[in-house]
Write a protein that holds these residues in place. Structure first.
Motif, short mmCIF file in Angstrom:
data_model
loop_
_atom_site.label_atom_id
_atom_site.label_comp_id
_atom_site.label_asym_id
_atom_site.label_seq_id
_atom_site.Cartn_x
_atom_site.Cartn_y
_atom_site.Cartn_z
N ARG A 72 0.83 -1.21 0.00
CA ARG A 72 0.00 0.00 0.00
C ARG A 72 0.86 1.26 0.00
O ARG A 72 0.64 2.18 -0.78
CB ARG A 72 -0.91 0.01 1.22
N LEU A 73 1.89 1.28 0.85
CA LEU A 73 2.75 2.46 0.94
C LEU A 73 3.54 2.68 -0.34
O LEU A 73 3.72 3.82 -0.78
CB LEU A 73 3.69 2.32 2.14
N ARG A 74 4.01 1.60 -0.95
CA ARG A 74 4.72 1.74 -2.23
C ARG A 74 3.80 2.32 -3.30
O ARG A 74 4.22 3.12 -4.12
CB ARG A 74 5.28 0.39 -2.67
N GLY A 75 2.54 1.90 -3.29
CA GLY A 75 1.58 2.46 -4.23
C GLY A 75 1.36 3.94 -3.99
O GLY A 75 1.28 4.73 -4.93
N GLU A 76 1.27 4.32 -2.71
CA GLU A 76 1.10 5.74 -2.38
C GLU A 76 2.30 6.56 -2.82
O GLU A 76 2.14 7.67 -3.34
CB GLU A 76 0.88 5.90 -0.87
N VAL A 77 3.48 6.02 -2.63
CA VAL A 77 4.69 6.74 -3.05
C VAL A 77 4.71 6.89 -4.57
O VAL A 77 5.04 7.96 -5.10
CB VAL A 77 5.96 6.00 -2.54
N LYS A 78 4.33 5.83 -5.27
CA LYS A 78 4.30 5.88 -6.74
C LYS A 78 3.31 6.95 -7.21
O LYS A 78 3.61 7.74 -8.10
CB LYS A 78 3.93 4.51 -7.30
N ASP A 79 2.12 6.98 -6.58
CA ASP A 79 1.11 7.98 -6.93
C ASP A 79 1.62 9.39 -6.63
O ASP A 79 1.44 10.31 -7.42
CB ASP A 79 -0.19 7.74 -6.18
N ALA A 80 2.25 9.55 -5.47
CA ALA A 80 2.77 10.87 -5.08
C ALA A 80 3.86 11.32 -6.05
O ALA A 80 3.89 12.48 -6.46
CB ALA A 80 3.31 10.83 -3.66
N SER A 82 4.15 10.46 -9.17
CA SER A 82 3.50 10.82 -10.44
C SER A 82 2.89 12.21 -10.35
O SER A 82 3.00 13.01 -11.28
CB SER A 82 2.40 9.81 -10.77
N THR A 83 2.25 12.50 -9.23
CA THR A 83 1.65 13.82 -9.03
C THR A 83 2.73 14.90 -9.04
O THR A 83 2.56 15.95 -9.67
CB THR A 83 0.87 13.86 -7.70
N ILE A 84 3.83 14.64 -8.37
CA ILE A 84 4.93 15.60 -8.33
C ILE A 84 5.47 15.85 -9.73
O ILE A 84 5.70 16.99 -10.12
CB ILE A 84 6.04 15.11 -7.37
N ALA A 85 5.67 14.79 -10.50
CA ALA A 85 6.18 14.93 -11.86
C ALA A 85 5.23 15.76 -12.72
O ALA A 85 5.65 16.63 -13.48
CB ALA A 85 6.41 13.56 -12.49
N GLU A 86 3.93 15.50 -12.58
CA GLU A 86 2.94 16.25 -13.35
C GLU A 86 2.96 17.73 -12.96
O GLU A 86 2.93 18.61 -13.82
CB GLU A 86 1.55 15.67 -13.12
N LEU A 87 3.04 18.01 -11.67
CA LEU A 87 3.08 19.40 -11.21
C LEU A 87 4.36 20.10 -11.67
O LEU A 87 4.32 21.28 -12.05
CB LEU A 87 2.96 19.46 -9.68
N GLN A 88 5.47 19.38 -11.70
CA GLN A 88 6.71 19.97 -12.19
C GLN A 88 6.60 20.33 -13.67
O GLN A 88 7.08 21.38 -14.10
CB GLN A 88 7.90 19.03 -11.95
N MET A 89 5.95 19.47 -14.44
CA MET A 89 5.74 19.77 -15.86
C MET A 89 4.86 21.00 -16.03
O MET A 89 5.11 21.85 -16.88
CB MET A 89 5.13 18.57 -16.59
#
Length: 111
Positions: A72-80, A82-89
């Protein structure tokens, strides 16, 4: 005459390895920043990981609930991430748009 071989203290090696393992940085990035060859730092990191793996107790295996939480935590980190990468773009795009408008190419004329 050959080049003098550099020697590094154990503390220096440990700190460099910490930058990679705990700091989440790549071996190449850390090696470049501290002035050590990438292969050298890679060997230090591999040795530290091997030693850490050997020091774990055999009964330190995760139980079912711990494994589920880890997944579960690895999934949350992966989602976070992805969100960070999208916001950086989005930030980079906004910077480009702002620069474009600042150069007067926005099509708006000032009166």
């Amino acid at each position: 005459m050959g080049a003098t071989r550099r020697r590094f203290t154990e503390e220096y090696k440990e700190q460099a390895v910490t930058f990679v393992i705990d700091g989440g940085r790549s071996v190449a990035e850390v090696a470049r920043n501290i002035g050590v060859h990438e292969m050298t730092l890679g060997k230090w990191v591999k040795k530290a990981k091997d030693e850490a793996g050997n020091s774990q107790l055999p009964d330190a295996v995760l139980d079912e609930s711990e494994r589920a939480e880890l997944v579960r935590l690895r999934g949350e980190v992966k989602d976070a991430n992805s969100t960070i990468a999208e916001l950086q773009m989005q930030v980079e795009f906004a910077k480009k748009v702002a620069t474009w408008f600042a150069k007067g190419k926005g099509g708006f004329k000032r009166s």
